[in-house]
Write a protein that holds these residues in place. Structure first.
Motif, PDB file in Angstrom:
ATOM      1  N   GLN A 182     126.102  90.035  30.967  1.00  0.00           N
ATOM      2  CA  GLN A 182     124.771  88.653  30.840  1.00  0.00           C
ATOM      3  C   GLN A 182     125.681  87.546  29.766  1.00  0.00           C
ATOM      4  O   GLN A 182     124.480  86.580  30.666  1.00  0.00           O
ATOM      5  N   CYS A 214     123.193  91.157  41.357  1.00  0.00           N
ATOM      6  CA  CYS A 214     123.610  91.937  40.014  1.00  0.00           C
ATOM      7  C   CYS A 214     123.411  93.639  40.374  1.00  0.00           C
ATOM      8  O   CYS A 214     124.647  93.753  39.690  1.00  0.00           O
ATOM      9  N   ARG A 215     123.534  94.551  41.860  1.00  0.00           N
ATOM     10  CA  ARG A 215     124.046  95.736  42.273  1.00  0.00           C
ATOM     11  C   ARG A 215     125.229  95.630  42.480  1.00  0.00           C
ATOM     12  O   ARG A 215     125.570  95.887  42.013  1.00  0.00           O
ATOM     13  N   ASP A 255     120.791  95.077  33.038  1.00  0.00           N
ATOM     14  CA  ASP A 255     120.758  96.279  33.374  1.00  0.00           C
ATOM     15  C   ASP A 255     122.980  96.907  33.189  1.00  0.00           C
ATOM     16  O   ASP A 255     123.391  97.022  33.233  1.00  0.00           O
ATOM     17  N   LEU A 256     123.290  95.037  33.299  1.00  0.00           N
ATOM     18  CA  LEU A 256     124.521  94.503  33.193  1.00  0.00           C
ATOM     19  C   LEU A 256     125.475  94.140  32.070  1.00  0.00           C
ATOM     20  O   LEU A 256     124.416  94.474  30.541  1.00  0.00           O
ATOM     21  N   THR A 300     118.480  95.305  37.403  1.00  0.00           N
ATOM     22  CA  THR A 300     118.539  93.331  36.536  1.00  0.00           C
ATOM     23  C   THR A 300     119.355  93.256  36.236  1.00  0.00           C
ATOM     24  O   THR A 300     120.754  93.844  35.503  1.00  0.00           O
ATOM     25  N   VAL A 301     119.347  91.852  35.388  1.00  0.00           N
ATOM     26  CA  VAL A 301     120.760  91.336  33.996  1.00  0.00           C
ATOM     27  C   VAL A 301     120.457  92.849  33.169  1.00  0.00           C
ATOM     28  O   VAL A 301     122.112  92.145  32.643  1.00  0.00           O
ATOM     29  N   VAL A 350     118.456  85.279  38.817  1.00  0.00           N
ATOM     30  CA  VAL A 350     119.495  85.868  39.254  1.00  0.00           C
ATOM     31  C   VAL A 350     119.671  86.795  40.185  1.00  0.00           C
ATOM     32  O   VAL A 350     118.601  87.774  40.520  1.00  0.00           O
ATOM     33  N   HIS A 401     127.393  95.196  39.123  1.00  0.00           N
ATOM     34  CA  HIS A 401     127.091  97.051  39.201  1.00  0.00           C
ATOM     35  C   HIS A 401     127.283  97.676  39.219  1.00  0.00           C
ATOM     36  O   HIS A 401     128.335  99.083  38.344  1.00  0.00           O
ATOM     37  N   LEU A 434     127.345  84.747  32.991  1.00  0.00           N
ATOM     38  CA  LEU A 434     126.529  84.919  33.972  1.00  0.00           C
ATOM     39  C   LEU A 434     124.767  83.243  33.249  1.00  0.00           C
ATOM     40  O   LEU A 434     124.883  82.688  33.428  1.00  0.00           O
ATOM     41  N   PRO A 480     118.418  89.742  42.997  1.00  0.00           N
ATOM     42  CA  PRO A 480     119.346  91.561  42.609  1.00  0.00           C
ATOM     43  C   PRO A 480     120.734  92.227  43.653  1.00  0.00           C
ATOM     44  O   PRO A 480     120.969  92.587  42.720  1.00  0.00           O
TER      45      PRO A 480
END
Length: 104
Positions: free
Chosen positions: A36, A57-58, A30-31, A27-28, A52, A61, A39, A54
């Motif tokens: 963040q 996000c992946r 985790d960035l 998820t956002v 955003v 990441h 974004l 997923p």
């Protein structure tokens, strides 16, 4: 010619990322913090609407932080008024960046 439906199922599951057994949940939150913020800025300028994706996000990441920020900067300089699908456009930019690192 008669095709084996089981073989087709195995092929689609192994080649289609939507059927991967374990998709990393990113998820956002985790960035990295700077990603963040970038974004949030894209949301404020209308480049990103809603949540955003997923998948985005992946991909973010997987990238080194500076590369993720550079990709988002590239996206922010694009004219959204001519984009048919903003999410797909951003995904394309991220895929090019991931290709540089062999992470796609």
């Amino acid at each position: 010619p008669h095709q084996n439906p089981q073989a087709f199922n195995n092929w689609t599951q192994s080649t289609n990322p939507m059927h991967s057994i374990e998709v990393e949940k990113v998820t956002v939150k985790d960035l990295p913090m700077m990603v963040q913020y970038a974004l949030k800025n894209l949301e404020a300028t209308g480049h990103i609407e809603d949540k955003v994706d997923p998948g985005v996000c992946r991909m973010l990441h997987k990238l080194p932080e500076q590369s993720a920020l550079q990709a988002l900067e590239t996206f922010s300089s694009c004219d959204v008024s001519i984009m048919r699908n903003k999410g797909a456009y951003l995904t394309g930019i991220l895929k090019k960046e991931l290709n540089k690192y062999g992470r796609i």
